[in-house]
Write a protein that holds these residues in place. Structure first.
Motif, PDB file in Angstrom:
ATOM      1  N   ASP A   1       0.821  -1.208   0.000  1.00 14.91           N
ATOM      2  CA  ASP A   1       0.000   0.000   0.000  1.00 14.91           C
ATOM      3  C   ASP A   1       0.859   1.264   0.000  1.00 14.91           C
ATOM      4  O   ASP A   1       0.553   2.233  -0.709  1.00 14.91           O
ATOM      5  CB  ASP A   1      -0.924   0.019   1.225  1.00 14.91           C
ATOM      6  CG  ASP A   1      -2.075  -0.970   1.101  1.00 14.91           C
ATOM      7  OD1 ASP A   1      -2.297  -1.471  -0.016  1.00 14.91           O
ATOM      8  OD2 ASP A   1      -2.735  -1.238   2.121  1.00 14.91           O
ATOM      9  N   GLN A   2       1.921   1.237   0.771  1.00 13.52           N
ATOM     10  CA  GLN A   2       2.780   2.404   0.828  1.00 13.52           C
ATOM     11  C   GLN A   2       3.598   2.556  -0.456  1.00 13.52           C
ATOM     12  O   GLN A   2       3.894   3.678  -0.874  1.00 13.52           O
ATOM     13  CB  GLN A   2       3.680   2.324   2.058  1.00 13.52           C
ATOM     14  CG  GLN A   2       2.901   2.514   3.357  1.00 13.52           C
ATOM     15  CD  GLN A   2       3.790   2.588   4.570  1.00 13.52           C
ATOM     16  OE1 GLN A   2       4.932   2.136   4.547  1.00 13.52           O
ATOM     17  NE2 GLN A   2       3.287   3.161   5.643  1.00 13.52           N
TER      18      GLN A   2
ATOM     19  N   ALA B   1       1.316   4.349  -2.722  1.00 11.78           N
ATOM     20  CA  ALA B   1       1.213   5.757  -2.329  1.00 11.78           C
ATOM     21  C   ALA B   1       2.479   6.524  -2.708  1.00 11.78           C
ATOM     22  O   ALA B   1       2.414   7.663  -3.192  1.00 11.78           O
ATOM     23  CB  ALA B   1       0.954   5.865  -0.834  1.00 11.78           C
TER      24      ALA B   1
ATOM     25  N   SER C   1       0.516   4.859   8.465  1.00  9.73           N
ATOM     26  CA  SER C   1      -0.293   5.089   7.267  1.00  9.73           C
ATOM     27  C   SER C   1      -0.058   6.479   6.677  1.00  9.73           C
ATOM     28  O   SER C   1      -0.308   6.701   5.496  1.00  9.73           O
ATOM     29  CB  SER C   1      -1.786   4.900   7.578  1.00  9.73           C
ATOM     30  OG  SER C   1      -2.199   5.785   8.609  1.00  9.73           O
TER      31      SER C   1
ATOM     32  N   PRO D   1       3.806   8.014   3.724  1.00 13.10           N
ATOM     33  CA  PRO D   1       3.995   8.499   2.347  1.00 13.10           C
ATOM     34  C   PRO D   1       3.636   9.972   2.179  1.00 13.10           C
ATOM     35  O   PRO D   1       4.324  10.697   1.454  1.00 13.10           O
ATOM     36  CB  PRO D   1       3.074   7.596   1.523  1.00 13.10           C
ATOM     37  CG  PRO D   1       2.984   6.334   2.322  1.00 13.10           C
ATOM     38  CD  PRO D   1       2.964   6.804   3.756  1.00 13.10           C
ATOM     39  N   LEU D   2       2.589  10.434   2.857  1.00 15.01           N
ATOM     40  CA  LEU D   2       2.197  11.838   2.764  1.00 15.01           C
ATOM     41  C   LEU D   2       3.262  12.739   3.383  1.00 15.01           C
ATOM     42  O   LEU D   2       3.639  13.768   2.801  1.00 15.01           O
ATOM     43  CB  LEU D   2       0.860  12.062   3.458  1.00 15.01           C
ATOM     44  CG  LEU D   2       0.371  13.517   3.533  1.00 15.01           C
ATOM     45  CD1 LEU D   2       0.185  14.100   2.147  1.00 15.01           C
ATOM     46  CD2 LEU D   2      -0.928  13.595   4.332  1.00 15.01           C
TER      47      LEU D   2
END
Length: 215
Positions: free
Chosen positions: A11-12, A15, A55, A58-59
Motif C-alpha cells: 500500500d505504501q 502511495a 499510514s 507516504p504523505l
C-alpha cells in the motif's frame, strides 16, 4: 520497494509511486525522476523510525521531499526572488512551529518559511496548537521534521531557538538566536507569553527583510 533502512508495504509503495509522479510533474525541467525518487525515499526514512501512525508516512515523505527539492532548486540557482527564513528549535513541536505559523500568516505569498528540529518530536505541542488557535492560526497541518543541508543552505535567514550547538552553522549566512522558553509541558496560559513574543519577533524580522506584514 525498499529504502536504505526500511521495507515498504504494498500500500505504501502505491502511495509513494503516486507521490513520485506528482513531484515529477511539479519539478519538470528542474530535476529528473531519479533525483526526485531519491529525495522521496530518503525523506521517508527520516520519519519511519519515529512514526506512531505509519499510514501517514507516504504523505509526510512527499511533503518533506517537496520542501527539500524546492530548497535544492534554490541552491542550484532557480531563485524566484522571495526571501526564505528557516526556524529551528529542538523538537520542532512548539516554538519553531508557532514562528512558522505567524510568519506564514503575516507574510502571505511574499516570503517563504520552513521549520525544523535537531531532535524532531512525534507531534505538535497541543498547548502551542491551542494558543495559536486563539489567534486564528491553525498549525495542525504541520508536523515535526528535521533540517537537512540543502534546506539550511537555501535559507536567507536562520532563526535558532534553543538548539545550541546542534543547530547547523554555515559561514556567511545570517543567523538570529531567539532566547525563548520551551513550551514543552506548559499549559496554554503559560504558552501565551511565549507565543506573543514570537509574533513580535516575527514582525520585526519581516520588516528587516523588507516584507510588509499583512493584517
Amino acid at each position: 520497494m525498499r529504502t536504505e533502512q526500511h521495507d515498504i508495504s504494498l500500500d505504501q509503495q502505491v502511495a509513494l509511486k503516486g507521490a513520485a509522479e506528482r513531484l515529477t510533474r511539479h519539478f519538470e525541467g528542474t530535476f529528473n525522476k531519479e533525483t526526485i525518487e531519491l529525495f522521496l525515499l530518503t525523506s521517508y526514512d527520516e520519519f519511519a523510525d519515529r512514526a506512531t501512525v505509519t499510514s501517514f508516512l507516504p504523505l509526510l515523505a512527499e511533503r518533506f521531499a517537496k520542501q527539500r527539492l524546492h530548497a535544492m532548486a534554490r541552491v542550484e540557482g532557480h531563485d524566484d526572488g522571495k526571501p526564505i527564513v528557516l526556524f529551528l528549535c529542538v523538537h520542532n513541536a512548539g516554538r519553531s512551529q508557532m514562528a512558522l505559523g505567524f510568519f506564514n500568516h503575516h507574510a502571505g505569498d511574499n516570503a517563504v518559511a520552513w521549520s525544523g528540529g535537531s531532535e524532531p518530536g512525534t507531534k505538535i505541542n497541543p498547548s502551542a496548537v491551542a494558543a495559536m488557535a486563539e489567534r486564528g492560526i491553525d498549525i495542525t497541518e504541520e508536523f515535526p521534521k528535521p533540517w537537512t543541508e540543502e534546506i539550511v543552505r537555501a535559507a536567507d535567514v536562520v532563526v535558532t531557538m534553543g538548539c545550541g550547538d546542534a543547530c547547523p552553522y554555515f559561514p556567511g549566512k545570517r543567523y538570529e538566536d531567539w532566547p525563548l522558553d520551551d513550551p514543552a509541558g506548559l499549559s496554554v496560559e503559560d504558552v501565551r507569553p511565549v507565543r506573543d513574543e514570537i509574533e513580535r519577533r516575527v514582525l520585526e524580522l519581516l520588516g528587516s527583510i523588507g516584507v510588509a506584514a499583512r493584517g
